[in-house]
Design a protein around this motif. Structure first.
Motif, short mmCIF file in Angstrom:
data_model
loop_
_atom_site.label_atom_id
_atom_site.label_comp_id
_atom_site.label_asym_id
_atom_site.label_seq_id
_atom_site.Cartn_x
_atom_site.Cartn_y
_atom_site.Cartn_z
N UNK A 215 12.98 19.58 13.04
CA UNK A 215 11.76 20.19 12.59
C UNK A 215 10.46 19.65 13.01
N UNK A 216 10.63 18.33 13.10
CA UNK A 216 9.36 17.54 13.67
C UNK A 216 9.13 17.91 15.29
N UNK A 217 10.44 17.97 15.85
CA UNK A 217 10.35 18.37 17.34
C UNK A 217 9.72 19.55 17.50
N UNK A 218 10.39 20.72 16.69
CA UNK A 218 9.75 21.90 16.83
C UNK A 218 8.44 22.27 16.41
N UNK A 219 7.91 21.59 15.44
CA UNK A 219 6.55 22.00 14.99
C UNK A 219 5.76 21.23 16.08
N UNK A 220 5.88 19.92 16.60
CA UNK A 220 5.31 19.35 17.70
C UNK A 220 4.92 20.14 18.62
N UNK A 221 6.14 20.77 19.13
CA UNK A 221 5.98 21.45 20.35
C UNK A 221 5.13 22.92 20.18
N UNK A 222 5.07 23.39 18.92
CA UNK A 222 4.23 24.41 18.63
C UNK A 222 2.70 24.21 18.61
N UNK A 223 2.56 22.98 18.00
CA UNK A 223 1.42 22.61 17.66
C UNK A 223 0.72 22.29 19.60
N UNK A 224 1.54 21.82 20.38
CA UNK A 224 1.10 21.33 21.73
C UNK A 224 0.93 22.63 22.56
N UNK A 225 1.73 23.50 22.14
CA UNK A 225 1.52 24.75 22.79
C UNK A 225 0.27 25.67 22.51
N UNK A 226 0.01 25.64 21.34
CA UNK A 226 -1.31 26.23 20.73
C UNK A 226 -2.34 25.53 21.22
N UNK A 227 -2.38 24.11 21.27
CA UNK A 227 -3.55 23.51 21.70
C UNK A 227 -3.73 23.32 23.11
N UNK A 228 -2.86 23.70 24.04
CA UNK A 228 -2.82 23.63 25.21
C UNK A 228 -4.06 24.85 25.81
N UNK A 229 -5.14 24.05 26.40
CA UNK A 229 -6.32 24.88 26.70
C UNK A 229 -5.60 26.05 27.79
N UNK A 230 -4.91 25.52 28.84
CA UNK A 230 -4.44 26.59 29.70
C UNK A 230 -3.53 27.69 28.96
N UNK A 231 -2.99 27.44 28.03
CA UNK A 231 -2.12 28.34 27.36
C UNK A 231 -2.91 29.36 26.65
N UNK A 232 -2.25 30.51 26.08
CA UNK A 232 -3.23 31.42 25.34
C UNK A 232 -2.02 31.91 24.21
N UNK A 233 -1.30 31.23 23.81
CA UNK A 233 -0.26 31.50 23.09
C UNK A 233 -0.96 32.41 21.72
N UNK A 234 -2.18 31.80 21.49
CA UNK A 234 -2.71 32.39 20.17
C UNK A 234 -3.15 33.98 20.17
N UNK A 235 -3.22 34.26 21.70
CA UNK A 235 -3.62 35.74 21.80
C UNK A 235 -2.67 36.73 21.37
N UNK A 236 -1.46 36.57 21.65
CA UNK A 236 -0.44 37.88 21.05
C UNK A 236 -0.56 38.17 19.51
N UNK A 237 -0.63 36.72 18.89
CA UNK A 237 -0.40 36.68 17.60
C UNK A 237 -1.69 37.12 16.80
N UNK A 238 -2.77 37.06 17.46
CA UNK A 238 -4.13 37.21 16.88
C UNK A 238 -4.82 38.70 17.27
N UNK A 239 -4.23 39.18 18.24
CA UNK A 239 -4.80 40.59 18.71
C UNK A 239 -3.74 41.61 18.54
N UNK A 240 -3.91 42.49 17.41
CA UNK A 240 -2.98 43.63 17.47
C UNK A 240 -2.82 44.61 18.78
N UNK A 241 -4.06 44.60 19.38
CA UNK A 241 -3.98 45.65 20.62
C UNK A 241 -3.24 44.89 21.76
N UNK A 242 -2.85 43.71 21.70
CA UNK A 242 -2.06 42.97 22.44
C UNK A 242 -0.45 43.42 22.25
N UNK A 243 -0.29 42.88 20.92
CA UNK A 243 1.09 43.32 20.55
C UNK A 243 1.44 44.69 20.68
#
Lengths: 181, 181
Positions: free
Chosen positions: A80-108
DNA sequence: GTCTATAAGACGATAGAC
DNA sequence: GTCTATCGTCTTATAGAC
């Protein structure tokens, strides 16, 4: 050296990322993007054939990484620590935009089965839960996931878009506590 | 008895709520709403003078409740369990749509200073944190908040829009664990 | 209270000059 | 690689008949 950093294509992607986050995908027009870019709509269409291609270019890498993580979560026995750690890093990565699909219904709504994001979500949730957990047993997995994604996102928003020192460890601990019990 | 439940105005609000959640506010047109309603666009405009008024009508009550909770959080000394419990209940309330402003950037952009939602968020986060907490000390408050809002929302989405029995208690416990430590 | 019809503009996207 | 100009469509919103 004194240059404005990078080709026009990259600048369009950077501007689009910011505007999609601020006003949403459907709420952002090509005119908004070309305006911030300082050019015309046609200039944008030279680099991207359609608005949706800007979105795809923006999400390609983060979605690929997310998919890979979901597959690892079911194949290997990730802690669980590995999985959650990777999720945090992906979300925090400034180059990434993983938060977009989860936050914008018009994208989903736009890329629905494009990457079958929902499925990947379920795989990661299942990877977080104890084997055989079901019903309310999955609630804790959802709670931990929420800390790693929305919690990380919220902390970044409250700190000018960056994760403060020590916040990653605090978030991971909080997610693990939410999961454990 | 055999009637279709309620006036047209209420039906429009119910349809709009669903569509805004599915496709976002900017991604939903009046034609989408009137189509689902089974009438014409003009019929919708008889009941609401503008698209934004549908959104306002939808958010008025949840935002008022949220504002009241934020004010209680700074005035009275609410326990973390009380605060988080109310957040979970507000998010789970089917009549409410508190998840809308947090999930759709095109909405946040629309009613920006309308209710100063951001400010209320900060008040609740501060109410969750230990007095005098700052910097990374607020991280745990954000984590607990994420469980109560996004965690609750995710569990509902995974269960057909309803909170399963016992999920409320599990979510509250998880949020308190994320906060405590 | 709902309709047809339409205005006025924004939108995604393209053609062709430079 | 960026421009001007434009096309066709979608959008919000209104006027007026029923």
């Amino acid at each position: 050296m004194g240059e404005r950093a990078g080709g026009t294509k990259e600048r369009i992607l950077a501007i689009a990322k910011q505007l999609f986050l601020e006003k949403g995908y459907a709420g952002t027009s090509i005119a908004d993007i070309s305006g911030a870019l300082g050019t015309t709509k046609a200039a944008v269409y030279y680099h991207f054939a359609a608005k949706e291609e800007i979105l795809s270019a923006l999400l390609a890498k983060p979605l690929a990484e997310y998919t890979r993580l979901a597959e690892r979560a079911v194949a290997e026995p990730l802690t669980a620590a590995e999985l959650l750690g990777e999720l945090i890093d992906m979300t925090a990565d400034a180059e990434s935009v993983l938060s977009l699909p989860g936050n914008d219904p018009s994208i989903s709504a736009e890329l629905k089965d494009m990457h079958k994001l929902r499925e990947k979500n379920d795989m990661i949730i299942a990877g977080l839960a104890e084997p055989g957990a079901k019903g309310t047993g999955l609630v804790r997995a959802h709670a931990a996931y929420a800390v790693a994604k929305q919690g990380t996102f919220a902390v970044m928003m409250a700190n000018g878009g960056k994760l403060p020192k020590g916040a990653r460890a605090e978030l991971l601990d909080a997610a693990l506590r939410a999961l454990g019990g």
